[in-house]
Write a protein that holds these residues in place. Structure first.
Motif, PDB file in Angstrom:
ATOM      1  N   VAL A 141       0.844  -1.189   0.000  1.00  0.00           N
ATOM      2  CA  VAL A 141       0.000   0.000   0.000  1.00  0.00           C
ATOM      3  C   VAL A 141       0.881   1.240   0.000  1.00  0.00           C
ATOM      4  CG1 VAL A 141      -1.762   1.298   1.252  1.00  0.00           C
ATOM      5  CG2 VAL A 141      -1.835  -1.214   1.248  1.00  0.00           C
ATOM      6  N   TYR A 142       0.563   2.193  -0.902  1.00  0.00           N
ATOM      7  CA  TYR A 142       1.245   3.488  -0.896  1.00  0.00           C
ATOM      8  C   TYR A 142       0.198   4.582  -0.824  1.00  0.00           C
ATOM      9  CZ  TYR A 142       3.867   7.582  -2.440  1.00  0.00           C
ATOM     10  OH  TYR A 142       4.427   8.829  -2.522  1.00  0.00           O
ATOM     11  N   ALA A 143       0.362   5.485   0.171  1.00  0.00           N
ATOM     12  CA  ALA A 143      -0.558   6.603   0.337  1.00  0.00           C
ATOM     13  C   ALA A 143       0.248   7.888   0.413  1.00  0.00           C
ATOM     14  CB  ALA A 143      -1.392   6.426   1.613  1.00  0.00           C
ATOM     15  N   THR A 144      -0.292   8.969  -0.156  1.00  0.00           N
ATOM     16  CA  THR A 144       0.433  10.229  -0.166  1.00  0.00           C
ATOM     17  C   THR A 144      -0.468  11.373   0.293  1.00  0.00           C
ATOM     18  OG1 THR A 144       1.647  11.794  -1.574  1.00  0.00           O
ATOM     19  CG2 THR A 144      -0.088  10.544  -2.620  1.00  0.00           C
ATOM     20  N   HIS A 145       0.129  12.294   1.086  1.00  0.00           N
ATOM     21  CA  HIS A 145      -0.510  13.556   1.458  1.00  0.00           C
ATOM     22  C   HIS A 145      -1.827  13.313   2.192  1.00  0.00           C
ATOM     23  CE1 HIS A 145      -0.469  18.036   0.375  1.00  0.00           C
ATOM     24  NE2 HIS A 145       0.772  17.753   0.735  1.00  0.00           N
ATOM     25  N   PHE A 146      -2.967  13.803   1.651  1.00  0.00           N
ATOM     26  CA  PHE A 146      -4.239  13.646   2.349  1.00  0.00           C
ATOM     27  C   PHE A 146      -4.717  12.190   2.412  1.00  0.00           C
ATOM     28  CE2 PHE A 146      -4.753  18.258   1.716  1.00  0.00           C
ATOM     29  CZ  PHE A 146      -5.205  18.621   2.983  1.00  0.00           C
ATOM     30  N   ARG A 193       3.536  -4.488   3.193  1.00  0.00           N
ATOM     31  CA  ARG A 193       4.257  -3.248   3.504  1.00  0.00           C
ATOM     32  C   ARG A 193       3.373  -2.056   3.178  1.00  0.00           C
ATOM     33  NH1 ARG A 193       9.374  -3.312   0.659  1.00  0.00           N
ATOM     34  NH2 ARG A 193      10.234  -4.370   2.439  1.00  0.00           N
ATOM     35  N   VAL A 194       3.501  -1.021   4.024  1.00  0.00           N
ATOM     36  CA  VAL A 194       2.778   0.232   3.823  1.00  0.00           C
ATOM     37  C   VAL A 194       3.805   1.356   3.741  1.00  0.00           C
ATOM     38  CG1 VAL A 194       1.117   1.859   4.783  1.00  0.00           C
ATOM     39  CG2 VAL A 194       0.740  -0.609   5.037  1.00  0.00           C
ATOM     40  N   LEU A 195       3.609   2.260   2.780  1.00  0.00           N
ATOM     41  CA  LEU A 195       4.510   3.384   2.549  1.00  0.00           C
ATOM     42  C   LEU A 195       3.679   4.668   2.544  1.00  0.00           C
ATOM     43  CD1 LEU A 195       7.089   4.857   1.361  1.00  0.00           C
ATOM     44  CD2 LEU A 195       6.375   3.991  -0.865  1.00  0.00           C
ATOM     45  N   TYR A 196       4.138   5.675   3.318  1.00  0.00           N
ATOM     46  CA  TYR A 196       3.426   6.949   3.346  1.00  0.00           C
ATOM     47  C   TYR A 196       4.390   8.088   3.040  1.00  0.00           C
ATOM     48  CZ  TYR A 196       0.910  11.084   4.902  1.00  0.00           C
ATOM     49  OH  TYR A 196       0.322  12.317   4.941  1.00  0.00           O
ATOM     50  N   SER A 197       3.977   9.015   2.151  1.00  0.00           N
ATOM     51  CA  SER A 197       4.717  10.239   1.854  1.00  0.00           C
ATOM     52  C   SER A 197       3.812  11.423   2.148  1.00  0.00           C
ATOM     53  CB  SER A 197       5.146  10.284   0.385  1.00  0.00           C
ATOM     54  OG  SER A 197       6.107   9.304   0.112  1.00  0.00           O
ATOM     55  N   ASP A 198       4.349  12.424   2.861  1.00  0.00           N
ATOM     56  CA  ASP A 198       3.539  13.581   3.212  1.00  0.00           C
ATOM     57  C   ASP A 198       3.822  14.757   2.274  1.00  0.00           C
ATOM     58  OD1 ASP A 198       1.538  14.764   4.608  1.00  0.00           O
ATOM     59  OD2 ASP A 198       2.742  15.276   6.369  1.00  0.00           O
ATOM     60  N   PHE A 199       4.109  14.444   1.020  1.00  0.00           N
ATOM     61  CA  PHE A 199       4.293  15.501   0.028  1.00  0.00           C
ATOM     62  C   PHE A 199       3.766  14.997  -1.311  1.00  0.00           C
ATOM     63  CE2 PHE A 199       8.201  13.051   0.455  1.00  0.00           C
ATOM     64  CZ  PHE A 199       8.479  12.672  -0.848  1.00  0.00           C
ATOM     65  N   HIS A 200       3.368  15.932  -2.173  1.00  0.00           N
ATOM     66  CA  HIS A 200       2.928  15.545  -3.503  1.00  0.00           C
ATOM     67  C   HIS A 200       4.128  15.057  -4.309  1.00  0.00           C
ATOM     68  CE1 HIS A 200      -0.783  18.399  -3.243  1.00  0.00           C
ATOM     69  NE2 HIS A 200      -1.006  17.226  -2.670  1.00  0.00           N
ATOM     70  N   VAL A 201       3.943  13.942  -4.970  1.00  0.00           N
ATOM     71  CA  VAL A 201       5.038  13.416  -5.781  1.00  0.00           C
ATOM     72  C   VAL A 201       5.105  14.150  -7.112  1.00  0.00           C
ATOM     73  CG1 VAL A 201       5.974  11.390  -6.922  1.00  0.00           C
ATOM     74  CG2 VAL A 201       4.961  11.190  -4.646  1.00  0.00           C
ATOM     75  N   GLN A 251      20.595  15.620   1.983  1.00  0.00           N
ATOM     76  CA  GLN A 251      19.337  16.358   1.891  1.00  0.00           C
ATOM     77  C   GLN A 251      18.842  16.421   0.445  1.00  0.00           C
ATOM     78  OE1 GLN A 251      20.589  20.104   3.641  1.00  0.00           O
ATOM     79  NE2 GLN A 251      19.721  19.548   5.630  1.00  0.00           N
ATOM     80  N   ILE A 252      17.500  16.524   0.308  1.00  0.00           N
ATOM     81  CA  ILE A 252      16.878  16.773  -0.987  1.00  0.00           C
ATOM     82  C   ILE A 252      15.852  17.883  -0.805  1.00  0.00           C
ATOM     83  CG2 ILE A 252      17.191  14.400  -1.795  1.00  0.00           C
ATOM     84  CD1 ILE A 252      14.187  13.982  -1.285  1.00  0.00           C
ATOM     85  N   SER A 253      15.476  18.499  -1.894  1.00  0.00           N
ATOM     86  CA  SER A 253      14.438  19.520  -1.867  1.00  0.00           C
ATOM     87  C   SER A 253      13.125  18.905  -2.322  1.00  0.00           C
ATOM     88  CB  SER A 253      14.828  20.680  -2.792  1.00  0.00           C
ATOM     89  OG  SER A 253      13.809  21.673  -2.799  1.00  0.00           O
ATOM     90  N   ILE A 254      12.049  19.144  -1.571  1.00  0.00           N
ATOM     91  CA  ILE A 254      10.740  18.604  -1.929  1.00  0.00           C
ATOM     92  C   ILE A 254       9.749  19.765  -2.038  1.00  0.00           C
ATOM     93  CG2 ILE A 254      11.091  16.310  -0.961  1.00  0.00           C
ATOM     94  CD1 ILE A 254       9.640  17.193   1.548  1.00  0.00           C
ATOM     95  N   ALA A 255       8.689  19.555  -2.786  1.00  0.00           N
ATOM     96  CA  ALA A 255       7.672  20.594  -3.008  1.00  0.00           C
ATOM     97  C   ALA A 255       6.332  20.113  -2.486  1.00  0.00           C
ATOM     98  CB  ALA A 255       7.574  20.926  -4.492  1.00  0.00           C
ATOM     99  N   GLU A 256       5.488  21.089  -2.080  1.00  0.00           N
ATOM    100  CA  GLU A 256       4.124  20.822  -1.637  1.00  0.00           C
ATOM    101  C   GLU A 256       4.085  19.787  -0.518  1.00  0.00           C
ATOM    102  OE1 GLU A 256       1.565  20.051  -4.933  1.00  0.00           O
ATOM    103  OE2 GLU A 256       2.203  21.827  -6.037  1.00  0.00           O
ATOM    104  N   ALA A 257       4.832  20.072   0.550  1.00  0.00           N
ATOM    105  CA  ALA A 257       4.899  19.177   1.703  1.00  0.00           C
ATOM    106  C   ALA A 257       3.934  19.647   2.790  1.00  0.00           C
ATOM    107  CB  ALA A 257       6.324  19.135   2.235  1.00  0.00           C
ATOM    108  N   TRP A 283       3.982  23.528   3.233  1.00  0.00           N
ATOM    109  CA  TRP A 283       5.019  24.390   2.687  1.00  0.00           C
ATOM    110  C   TRP A 283       5.134  24.180   1.181  1.00  0.00           C
ATOM    111  CZ3 TRP A 283       6.426  20.542   6.378  1.00  0.00           C
ATOM    112  CH2 TRP A 283       6.287  20.969   7.701  1.00  0.00           C
ATOM    113  N   THR A 284       5.341  25.264   0.472  1.00  0.00           N
ATOM    114  CA  THR A 284       5.528  25.164  -0.976  1.00  0.00           C
ATOM    115  C   THR A 284       6.783  24.393  -1.302  1.00  0.00           C
ATOM    116  OG1 THR A 284       4.401  27.272  -1.272  1.00  0.00           O
ATOM    117  CG2 THR A 284       5.763  26.485  -3.105  1.00  0.00           C
ATOM    118  N   THR A 285       7.874  24.689  -0.575  1.00  0.00           N
ATOM    119  CA  THR A 285       9.128  23.928  -0.708  1.00  0.00           C
ATOM    120  C   THR A 285       9.677  23.657   0.682  1.00  0.00           C
ATOM    121  OG1 THR A 285      10.494  25.924  -0.869  1.00  0.00           O
ATOM    122  CG2 THR A 285       9.711  24.934  -2.942  1.00  0.00           C
ATOM    123  N   ALA A 286      10.431  22.593   0.798  1.00  0.00           N
ATOM    124  CA  ALA A 286      11.051  22.228   2.077  1.00  0.00           C
ATOM    125  C   ALA A 286      12.316  21.435   1.793  1.00  0.00           C
ATOM    126  CB  ALA A 286      10.082  21.417   2.937  1.00  0.00           C
TER     127      ALA A 286
END
Length: 927
Positions: free
Chosen positions: A537-542, A683-691, A629-635, A584-587
């Protein structure tokens, strides 16, 4: 702290190949799993249970330490530094040569025992001592006698007759060693003297007359020259102090003596060597037949970490459709040799079968690449003891079903995160994206995102367009009702409201819809059951609504997942705080490199073909400081840091770095979380940013919502995680490796020389003493001396003669007036003494002071440029060592005689000395 489970990892070099099959693991890259990194994997990563060298398990490499002349105990000539280079250890002086004293790479001359007058059979005049020196005088002759009158360098009267020579006597011409076919010990020169014909190689068990031929080196022991039938590995004694090799490698999963029979490959009762196992071969000098390459994503550019590459020795079965609890170690096809790719995607399969067109043999060797339910099969043709490089297109994961297996994946599309486009960018063909009713491997369900197709809406009376099925068309309802035609992409509820529908899939992906929409207890329970059965399972953001402890319906008491009041199990893996609403727009997100897969993830992003890190990794051992470190958007900030027991954080924002808040941005956990790690397979994977940032895809028809831009850093993050999500979870317990109990010399009844221990190793048994040699008495591997019957003097024979057994005897002197040798070789007669002259200068000829047989000395020279060593012209013989004798697989090593032996290069990615052992290939075998 997260719960931990131990993952067994064996370390080795190219030397052994494990039959244990791992579909998840690591490469032998030393920066991935350094020597000081605990062999423990955080739960929830499904991390590498093994590493590759020549097998699925690999040892961490170390830097190659160069040898010095002192390390090698060398004072002359060049030596290899053990890392592929050369060191010059100097030259020899004072007549010494490199290796001349019998010690490789050391200056010296052979030992030389000086002869006495008695040894020479002289009683007058000067003589050479046989070692390049002189004996001033062996005595003077009495009245009426002269030196040489009684034979060479002997006093006598030399009374001649009428038939004498010009001086009234008979000339005695000394014979040589070559004349009588002698190569050892003293022999008579036929004129009453002895000449030395050399010594025998005692180290090889030779003695003078030992083989039954007088004055010739030999040994009574006849060595074994070939391995007896039935033995196929390790060294055995040759019966005369040496060894015979029966083979250097065993098939995968077997060791020498492992089946309980010395010098026979075995595996403690495992299956016999059949099929392609019989086409494996032993290569000289520690070499191997190999296959190497790089595993890529279907797009042919992104390297794949943790893929299992193997040569099957049986049929590879089709996957069982539907969600299945499949753990690592269950790859189909009875893997013969295996390797696991590193962060750069490279692999190295050692000891692979050799292609053969012979009847009953296989010419096209099968190869399988597998990562969970990703799988590709192809064939290559191999060359004995050579490497076959697989082309990039051949080793890429499949783009479509015709090329191989692709996990059956359900994607719930969301308006603000077009995850399906990332699947497209990793190289999956558009033809594989279909509605659930189609046959593609990527099937779409709509929440509020894109669709594969739309239902066509029209009024039943006149075909005009309308908006909703069942609505009345027209103000007076005279145009009928709104009806639909065709097949449209079904709603997401069709997927998660039915357990059977969910259970069709290997992976289920939930994209962000742009707002919080809690789910009913029944749907949450369906997804929980699906993951516990082995689903991914993969879930992102909301889509956190699938993980935290809030629902759109009332939770029964007790709930379907446990006792009364028990929270939803997945909610216990992290501290969920979506109510704070921070985004955040970027993080800037930091990578966790405290666990093996986290290190591999950082090293994957650090690959030039991938990229994504804000700065290159430091040249230090992990965990890396500072954190990559990496830069992510819409976190968003929906999860506090750290995660709880059972979870593993991968990416986080931290205080002091924009946005200056500690939050979890990416984490995983294995399921069923209520069970021990060995029983988890989902396995479950969660990301709190838009891919896929800046998306607005509602009702877009695939692939119109996708762009053709290069992959962003966070799209690459998803690519890595999607392949990790697909990989196997835990390692199936494997049987213990085969063992072998070594045998001692005494246990084998061997008294002397070298022998094998039955497990592939060489042991040295005691030396013989008291003039005995190993096997010298005719009994193999037993100390003894050869039988030799010495000669006796014949009638009228005179002077010193060889006894044919390495010694001499004195025959009676001649009667007065006779000279020994005047009547024939070592026969009494009358004659005079003619002085001998120097031999023609040549290699091996006598040099320096040499007796003239009549009491005088000649000073004999060697050819120009050739030294006089121990009374013989020429440098002493020195046999250069081979790579095998020097114990070297690679690089340059001293040949022991002042030169260099060039050993073969290592096959990439191994380096000479890279495993920490000089002149031995090591480091890694796959990356």
């Amino acid at each position: 702290m997260p719960a931990k489970h131990v993952t067994v990892r064996s370390f080795g070099v190219v030397a052994s190949i494990s039959a244990v099959i791992y579909a998840c693991g690591s490469s032998g890259d030393p920066s991935v799993f350094p020597a000081n990194t605990p062999d423990i994997e955080e739960a929830g990563t499904g991390g590498p249970p093994g590493a590759f060298a020549v097998d699925a398990d690999t040892a961490p490499g170390t830097a190659c330490k160069k040898l010095t002349c002192d390390d090698a105990k060398a004072n002359c000539g060049p030596i290899g530094d053990g890392c592929g280079g050369i060191v010059d250890c100097g030259t020899c002086t004072d007549g010494k040569t490199c290796g001349g004293g019998g010690t490789p790479s050391q200056c010296g001359i052979p030992a030389c025992t000086k002869l006495t007058c008695a040894d020479l059979g002289q009683n007058c005049g000067a003589a050479g001592d046989g070692c390049g020196g002189t004996i001033a005088s062996c005595g003077t002759c009495g009245a009426g006698e002269f030196c040489g009158g009684g034979g060479a360098s002997k006093c006598g009267t030399n009374l001649g007759g009428a038939d004498g020579g010009a001086d009234g006597g008979v000339v005695c011409t000394p014979i040589t060693c070559a004349d009588v076919g002698a190569n050892c010990g003293p022999v008579a020169d036929g004129c009453g003297n002895l000449i030395q014909c050399g010594t025998c190689n005692a180290a090889a068990g030779e003695t003078c007359g030992g083989a039954g031929v007088p004055s010739q080196c030999g040994k009574a022991c006849v060595p074994l020259t070939a391995c007896p039938a039935g033995l196929n590995c390790g060294p055995i004694a040759d019966g005369c102090g040496g060894i015979v090799s029966c083979g250097t490698t065993c098939p995968t999963g077997q060791i020498c003596g492992g089946g309980g029979v010395a010098n026979v490959c075995g595996n403690n009762g495992g299956p016999p060597c059949t099929g392609l196992c019989q086409q494996q071969t032993t290569c000289p000098g520690g070499g191997t037949t190999s296959i190497s390459g790089t595993v890529f994503a279907p797009n042919g550019t992104l390297p794949i970490y943790g893929a299992l590459v193997y040569v099957p020795n049986g049929a590879v079965n089709a996957f069982t459709p539907g969600v299945t609890c499949e753990q690592c170690g269950g790859a189909s096809g009875n893997a013969l040799v295996t390797a696991t790719t590193g962060p750069d995607g490279k692999f190295f399969l050692a000891n692979v079968p050799v292609s053969s067109t012979d009847p009953g043999k296989v010419n096209d060797i099968p190869v399988v690449i597998q990562l969970g339910r990703w799988r590709k099969q192809f064939t290559v043709q191999t060359t004995a003891c050579g490497n076959t490089l697989v082309a990039a297109g051949q080793s890429s994961l499949p783009r479509n079903q015709s090329e191989g297996d692709i996990p059956l994946t359900a994607i719930v599309t969301g308006n603000v995160d077009a995850l399906e486009c990332v699947f497209r960018k990793i190289g999956i063909d558009d033809s594989e994206f279909t509605n659930p009713s189609g046959t593609g491997r990527i099937r779409l369900y709509q929440d509020n995102g894109a669709v594969i197709s739309k239902v066509s809406l029209s009024c039943s009376s006149d075909g005009s367009t309308c908006n909703s099925i069942g609505d009345a068309c027209g103000p007076k309802k005279n145009r009928g009702t709104c009806v639909g035609s065709g097949i449209g992409t079904p709603p997401a509820t069709d997927l998660y409201n039915t357990q059977a529908e969910l259970d069709k899939y290997d992976m289920t992906i939930f994209a962000c819809r742009g707002s919080e929409a809690n789910k009913p207890v029944s749907a949450r329970t369906n997804l929980l059951n699906y993951a516990n059965k082995g689903g991914r399972v993969y879930a992102t953001h909301f889509s956190y609504v699938w993980l935290y402890n809030k629902f759109s319906t009332t939770v029964p008491n007790p709930p379907p997942w446990g006792a009364a009041g028990a929270p939803f199990p997945w909610a216990t893996t992290a501290d969920w705080t979506p109510a704070n609403g921070a985004q955040w727009t970027t993080a800037t997100a930091s990578l966790d490199t405290s666990f093996p897969k986290g290190v591999a993830f950082a090293q994957w992003l650090n690959q030039p073909s991938v990229g994504g890190l804000l700065a290159p990794l430091p040249a230090t051992m992990p965990p890396y400081v500072p954190a990559p470190q990496i830069s992510i958007a819409e976190a968003r900030h929906d999860v506090d840091d750290p995660v709880f027991s059972g979870g593993q954080g991968w990416l986080r924002t931290t205080a002091g770095v924009t946005p200056n808040v500690a939050s979890v941005q990416h984490y995983t956990f294995n399921t069923d979380i209520t069970k021990p790690p060995a029983q988890q397979c989902g396995r479950v994977l969660y990301s709190d940013f838009h891919v896929t940032a800046n998306s607005a895809t509602q009702d877009a028809v695939f692939p119109s919502e996708c762009n053709s831009n290069a992959m962003s850093a966070q799209e690459k993050v998803l690519a890595f995680m999607l392949f990790d999500l697909a990989s196997c979870i835990n390692t199936v317990p494997q049987p213990p490796p085969p063992t072998c109990t070594p045998k001692t010399c005494a246990a084998q009844g061997i008294e002397c020389g070298q022998a094998g221990d039955g497990c592939g190793n060489v042991i040295t048994c005691p030396d013989c003493t008291g003039g005995m040699t190993c096997g010298g008495g005719g009994v193999p591997s037993k100390c003894g001396a050869p039988n030799c019957t010495p000669k006796v003097c014949a009638p009228n024979q005179c002077g010193k003669i060889a006894d044919g057994c390495g010694s001499s005897l004195d025959c009676p002197p001649c009667a007065p007036g006779q000279v020994c040798g005047a009547g024939g070789a070592n026969m009494c007669g009358v004659g005079t003494c003619n002085a001998t002259s120097c031999p023609t200068p040549a290699a091996g000829s006598a040099c320096g002071p040499v007796g003239d047989s009549c009491g005088g000395l000649n000073t004999c020279a060697c050819p120009p440029g050739m030294p006089c060593v121990n009374g013989k012209c020429g440098a002493p013989p020195c046999t250069p060592r081979t790579c095998e004798q020097a114990g070297a697989q690679c690089g340059d090593v001293a040949d022991g005689c002042g030169g260099i032996t060039h050993c073969p290069p290592c096959l990439a990615p191994q380096t000479c000395g890279g495993g920490g052992t000089a002149n031995v290939c090591g480091g890694i075998v796959v990356n």
